[in-house]
Design a protein around this motif. Sequence first.
Motif, short mmCIF file in Angstrom:
data_model
loop_
_atom_site.label_atom_id
_atom_site.label_comp_id
_atom_site.label_asym_id
_atom_site.label_seq_id
_atom_site.Cartn_x
_atom_site.Cartn_y
_atom_site.Cartn_z
N LYS A 146 -4.60 -3.64 1.65
CA LYS A 146 -3.21 -3.29 1.93
C LYS A 146 -2.93 -3.80 3.31
O LYS A 146 -2.84 -2.85 4.09
CB LYS A 146 -2.75 -1.88 1.72
CG LYS A 146 -2.79 -1.39 0.37
CD LYS A 146 -2.46 0.05 0.12
CE LYS A 146 -2.47 0.37 -1.23
NZ LYS A 146 -3.66 0.37 -1.98
N ILE B 222 7.87 0.97 2.04
CA ILE B 222 7.88 2.35 1.33
C ILE B 222 7.80 3.61 2.52
O ILE B 222 7.14 3.78 3.06
CB ILE B 222 6.72 2.59 0.27
CG1 ILE B 222 6.67 1.40 -0.62
CG2 ILE B 222 6.96 3.85 -0.41
CD1 ILE B 222 7.81 1.28 -1.44
N TRP C 294 2.83 4.18 0.98
CA TRP C 294 2.00 3.02 0.27
C TRP C 294 0.60 3.29 0.66
O TRP C 294 0.13 2.91 1.71
CB TRP C 294 2.57 1.58 0.79
CG TRP C 294 1.72 0.71 -0.25
CD1 TRP C 294 1.13 1.01 -1.14
CD2 TRP C 294 1.44 -0.63 0.12
NE1 TRP C 294 0.73 -0.32 -1.77
CE2 TRP C 294 0.80 -1.25 -0.78
CE3 TRP C 294 1.62 -1.33 1.34
CZ2 TRP C 294 0.23 -2.52 -0.75
CZ3 TRP C 294 1.23 -2.90 1.66
CH2 TRP C 294 0.44 -3.33 0.36
N TYR D 1 1.66 -2.12 -5.63
CA TYR D 1 1.83 -3.14 -4.82
C TYR D 1 3.38 -3.43 -4.69
O TYR D 1 3.79 -4.30 -5.11
CB TYR D 1 0.81 -4.47 -5.03
CG TYR D 1 0.31 -5.07 -3.79
CD1 TYR D 1 -0.95 -4.85 -3.61
CD2 TYR D 1 0.95 -5.84 -2.98
CE1 TYR D 1 -1.57 -5.29 -2.33
CE2 TYR D 1 0.37 -6.37 -1.74
CZ TYR D 1 -0.99 -6.02 -1.51
OH TYR D 1 -1.36 -6.73 -0.38
#
Length: 275
Positions: free
Chosen positions: A151, A206, A228, A200
């Motif tokens: 990420k 988020i 996330w 994703y």
Amino acid sequence: MRRQFLTIVAFLSACLFYACGPSGESAQEAATETETMEEVAPALSISPAPASPEYADAMLEATGPTDGATLTSGDSVEFTYGVTNYELGAPTPDADQKPLAASPKGQHVHLILNNEPYYAIYQTEGFKLALDDGHYVALSFLSRSYHESVKNPEAYKVSQFTVGEGEAEEVDLSQPMLFYSRPKGTYSGADAESVLFDFYPVNTEIGPGGNQVKVSINSDTTFMVDQWQPYVIQGMPMGENTISIELVDSEGNLVDSPMNSVSRTFTLEGGEPAM
């Protein structure tokens, strides 16, 4: 069974289940409600996954097919990549320490086309698919051995292409989008005890007070994700299970997006883990 509304808190080491109620609800009332839920609910829990190697400098470039390409109908489509500071095919260092299903082939790329189940790609060249005519939105991102996404802003690419001569339905790829990654397929033996949940988001943050991910498990357990990060789900029943995800705004409304609202069914079974 009564629908349950839950909220994930990222810094907790385990998931806490709360019933929806007035903001002025007392601690005693909340405790009573929690006890009632525990009496009728399955022993299902969701918690943040253990920390993983971050790979903050890993980079992915999707070199083919090129964004906006129109490809000949009937030809196999080859997907090619450039990868920096990340080794495809190598085991993630902590793979043997995680109680999660992992690929024996090591780290890879997850390729998701039109939010359908992903393809795992272990090399930068030579992966080909025979695709039906149509328009495709492709998300590619780096994945650890145990299928947890990397990420960081340079570890993914989104593009679109068309197969065949039909009119291309161009998608605005700058819009917020939500892609489903895990769980997927069949989990056996110990792999069925702790299941990775990973998604994703693209072009959106988020967080509390903003866009969040609404998650439903088997239609009777619903919770909101405001961080996330990867999660681990435990206590799901053997057999088929279904997870649905939706990107919603701060008021709980579905975000208007070309990639949103996904459901996926997977299977848990006893016996030895699948290789």
